[in-house]
Design a protein around this motif. Structure first.
Motif: not given
Lengths: 305, 257
Positions: A192, A194-195, A220-221, A234, A236, A249, A252, A257-258, A279
């Motif tokens: 996954s 993440g930002r 992730s969102r 997505q 989460g 991950a 992330i 929520q994730h 994480i």
């Protein structure tokens, strides 16, 4: 101590968050009763008294009406705690009830120690204990924080409640999740993004690693909101809940929520530049590294095997 | 149409946080501050309504010490018309009920048709203030909104539920709407708009004029969660790290069999 547990029902089904409510009730002890706007055709697995309002008559999302129903039950039961899930239903309804009732509302409770709720601050980097000064409290529980070790069972004794209430919010219907071809719940390996991947182009790194490990990629969102990945990827609470054999991950930080969507994975590897990222609390292995440097090397070595 | 947007200034969540000396919040020194991400969507939505045409006036309000003016100025540069700072150096210790009480006291009798705010703040995350404001002002309130369509006084909204499902709802103004991430695409203020924002009205009001609700809770203690530990932490050069990760994946999972 008496708790009123507010179960959730949507589109013909009792939602799974009921396990958290019952886990919480077991943790605090004392008496508890349950409330749900739902249907007799789908009763929650619960041994105890259930105040049931008919969803067909009272609407599935009519917060003003649900508030009045709850206040009627609260008037009768006089609970010390009114307990919701920290969900789209709970965070809409709980403040309305708390406001009228004169109770403090404590949101996103992750722990309950010595009758004191504990909540996260700043993406779970810090925690906060809350002293309640009112005679009772309204709580919303973070998903998964108070789960039961076994699925709940039993049949409730139903007491029906109804009111003639109007609402200014008109419910028009549900819109299903965007239908996509990706069912991450069946993937054995998920990598996954993440930002921390930084930019849209870096999704390809994540996709390459997923492919090299024989799996799918997720996101992730923030990555989905930035339109770097489609919504059906997505992971989460507002995306998919997954439990693969391996979850990697990448970038992330580990917003709650994730975590709620992936922490049941068998083995979790996190790649992150921040060794203090939350994480790290769920990861079996945290590689402290810049993913844009590590992932290409990892892909090359995996493909060379 | 009169719109009120309620915003909060929060630290960048990537910051290294420290617990404040009194143990009841994080230390606010040496942090980079920004406009709460959820509130950016609220500001953008207000500006989008204004751009639909008609006579629209947007007030943006924030509660806090003088540095919150920076967040207000950003909202003004994005297109809000006037700013209000409720001057409060104790804001971090106020509970959501007190914050909502301040906002509703300000908004009462000003005839706002629409009140927009983020669905929660990034630091405290209580997700209560918007709905409490609706309750206190006896207005319709809809939370967690990811779809917004206004025609006349009728508002059609999409609420985000769990699992990607959305609920479609309708309300007639006046209403309070709390904005979820992804509702729109918040704009970056342009330089000319930043310059124009400097000339916009920015009123400061003392919190003592507006504070009404008695707190029902207070923070007892803020602390770092215990690291659960157990997890292995690896550091090193990419090639060496990659080899170790592959070894671990082989040993601990069946996926490379």
């Amino acid at each position: 101590m008496k708790s009123l547990l507010v179960a959730e029902y949507r589109d013909g089904k009792v939602l799974g968050s009921i396990g958290d409510l019952l886990g919480f009730a077991a943790r605090v002890g004392g008496d508890h009763v349950m409330f749900m706007v739902g249907s007799e055709a789908a009763l929650p697995p619960y041994t105890g008294k259930l105040y049931l309002a008919d969803a067909a008559a009272h609407g599935e999302y009519r917060p003003g009406v649900h508030k009045q129903l709850l206040l009627a039950v609260i008037e009768k039961e006089q609970p010390d705690l009114v307990v919701f899930s920290h969900s789209s239903y709970g965070w809409d309804l709980a403040p309305r009830v708390a406001c009228v009732l004169g109770f403090a509302q404590v949101s996103e409770v992750v722990d309950y120690v010595d009758n004191t709720p504990v909540v996260p601050v700043c993406n779970a980097k810090l925690r906060r204990t809350v002293a309640v000064k009112s005679k009772g409290a309204v709580l919303t529980l973070q998903a998964g924080a108070f789960g039961l070790s076994e699925p709940p069972s039993g049949s409730p004794s139903v007491e029906k409640v109804q009111i003639d209430g109007a609402d200014r919010v008109e419910f028009l219907g549900y819109e299903a999740a965007e239908a996509g071809g990706i069912d991450l719940s069946k993937a054995e390996v998920i990598v996954s993004a993440g930002r921390g991947i930084g930019k849209a182009e870096n999704i390809s790194l994540i996709a390459d690693l997923a492919k090299a490990l024989g799996g799918e990629y997720g996101a992730s969102r923030p990555v989905v909101d930035s339109e770097w990945a489609e919504h059906d990827r997505q992971v989460g609470t507002t995306g998919q809940t997954v439990a693969p054999k391996l979850y990697v991950a990448c970038g992330i930080s580990g917003a709650i929520q994730h975590l709620a969507g992936m922490k049941k994975s068998d083995f979790i590897i996190a790649i992150n530049t921040d060794r203090d990222a939350p994480i790290g609390d769920v990861a079996d292995v945290l590689a402290v590294a810049d993913l844009t440097k590590l992932v290409p090397v990892l892909v090359e070595k995996l493909n060379a095997r | 149409m009169k719109i009120l947007v309620c915003i909060k200034q929060v630290p960048d969540m990537e910051s290294k946080f420290k617990v404040a000396a009194d143990g009841r919040w994080y230390d606010t020194a040496d942090l980079a501050w920004r406009l709460n991400e959820y509130d950016e969507y609220a500001v953008e939505q207000a500006v989008l309504v204004k751009e639909q045409g008609g006579d629209t006036d947007i007030t943006v309000l924030s509660i806090g010490p003088d540095k919150v003016k920076e967040a207000i100025k950003k909202a003004l540069a994005m297109g809000c018309d006037r700013g209000v700072q409720v001057v409060d150096n104790e804001v971090s210790q106020r509970e959501p009920l007190e914050i909502a009480g301040i906002i509703s006291r300000f908004a009462k009798d000003k005839g706002f048709d629409l009140i927009l705010t983020g669905m929660q703040s990034q630091d405290r995350g209580s997700a209560q203030v918007g709905i409490l404001v609706a309750e206190m002002l006896d207005m319709a309130g809809v939370s967690t909104v990811v779809g917004f369509s206004l025609a006349g006084a009728k508002l059609e909204l999409k609420r985000e539920l769990e699992g990607g499902v959305k609920a479609r709802v309708a309300v007639t103004l006046p209403a309070v709407v709390t904005c979820q991430l992804g509702l729109n695409t918040p704009r970056y203020p342009t330089l000319p708009n930043i310059m124009k924002a400097k000339k916009k009205e920015l009123l400061s009001l003392p919190v003592s004029d507006l504070l009404q609700a008695e707190p029902r809770q207070q923070t007892a203690k803020v602390y770092f969660p215990e690291k659960k530990g157990g997890g292995l932490i690896l550091e090193g050069e990419p090639a060496e790290l990659a080899d170790r990760l592959i070894q671990i994946i082989k040993e601990k999972t069946a996926v490379l069999a």
